[in-house]
Design an enzyme around this catalytic site. Structure first.
Site, short mmCIF file in Angstrom:
data_model
loop_
_atom_site.label_atom_id
_atom_site.label_comp_id
_atom_site.label_asym_id
_atom_site.label_seq_id
_atom_site.Cartn_x
_atom_site.Cartn_y
_atom_site.Cartn_z
N SER A 141 0.85 -1.19 0.00
CA SER A 141 0.00 0.00 0.00
C SER A 141 0.88 1.23 0.00
O SER A 141 2.03 1.19 0.44
CB SER A 141 -0.89 0.02 1.25
OG SER A 141 -1.58 1.26 1.38
N TYR A 191 -1.81 -0.87 10.25
CA TYR A 191 -1.94 -1.17 8.83
C TYR A 191 -0.71 -0.69 8.07
O TYR A 191 -0.13 -1.43 7.25
CB TYR A 191 -3.20 -0.50 8.28
CG TYR A 191 -3.42 -0.70 6.80
CD1 TYR A 191 -4.01 -1.86 6.32
CD2 TYR A 191 -3.05 0.29 5.88
CE1 TYR A 191 -4.23 -2.05 4.96
CE2 TYR A 191 -3.26 0.11 4.52
CZ TYR A 191 -3.84 -1.06 4.07
OH TYR A 191 -4.05 -1.24 2.73
#
Length: 265
Positions: free
Chosen positions: A141, A154
């Site tokens: 990401s 995350y």
């Protein structure tokens, strides 16, 4: 038909990026094993030739071992593994996050891809001796590149994925199996659906993706197309890299953006 007779495993294939990628591989001739914890994965393979669905937990070692075994039993081996399954963990900050949250996010987002490499890697190497090459892809990401695109747990897990593919590419040296990561920006998926739905509900859909130069969010198929490229022979010299697909978001530090054709101030 770039992937005719190739065997591809895709985790997180119940929706979003995973579903789009599994279906795109199948459309180009691959034999696909679509995996997800959600029962929606069975809808992913409906109407597809040479595709099966598996319900499993991508962060559980016995499930990953069984997934790889299923692919080998059904289709004779594995050529490509796309370790895409992941969870967001919410938006809690460092001081508000529990150890349990960190543990679960790292288990799925980072240990999951590590297990995929551990168990599928040898099978892909074995096939590569016959076919000339194989590929492993992991979903990272833009949150793994710098802060501001996700919660701390995350973001840390995705930063780990980027280093994981670099380490795996080195450990698979001479095998002709390439390992790369994809770093999506804001994409409309099951993980982000609540934000998209809320923006539409309050009339602020135009603000989604406004911080990148394209001024829009992405769609799963835009990530799927990059995944197919990285898994294909066209990317035969791409290895150990993190490919960013974010509309240009990470190309700049946050600034007051200039409108195209207008003065900055």
């Amino acid at each position: 038909m770039r992937f005719r007779d190739k065997v591809v495993i895709v985790t997180g294939a119940g929706s979003g990026i995973g579903r789009a990628t599994a279906q795109a591989f199948a459309a180009e001739g691959a034999r696909v094993v679509a995996a997800d914890m959600s029962g929606q994965v069975y809808a992913t393979v409906e109407g597809l030739d040479n595709a099966i669905a598996v319900s499993m937990d991508a962060g559980k070692e016995s499930d990953v071992e069984a997934l790889v075994a299923t692919a080998c039993e059904a289709f004779g081996g594995v050529d490509i593994f796309f370790a895409n399954a992941g969870i967001s963990g919410g938006a809690a900050g460092i001081f508000d996050s529990s150890v349990e949250l960190w543990t679960e996010v790292l288990r799925v987002n980072l240990i999951g891809p590590a297990l995929a490499i551990k168990h599928a890697g040898p099978k892909i190497v074995e096939r590569a001796k016959q076919t000339g090459g194989g590929a492993i892809l992991c979903t990272a990401s833009v949150a793994g590149l710098r802060s501001g695109a996700g919660g701390p747990a995350y973001s840390a897990s995705k930063a780990g994925v980027i280093n994981l593919v670099q380490s795996a590419a080195q450990q698979l040296a001479t095998s002709n199996v390439r390992v790369n990561a994809i770093c999506p920006g804001l994409i409309e998926t099951g993980m982000t659906q609540r934000a998209f739905d809320y923006a539409r509900e309050v009339g602020k859909e135009h603000k989604l993706g406004q911080l990148n130069p394209l001024r829009r969010a992405g769609v799963p198929d835009e990530i799927a197309q990059v995944a197919l490229f990285l898994a294909s022979d066209a990317a035969s010299y791409v290895n150990g890299q993190a490919w960013v697909v974010d509309g240009g978001l990470s190309s700049s530090h946050p600034v007051t953006r200039q409108e195209f054709g207008k003065p900055a101030f």
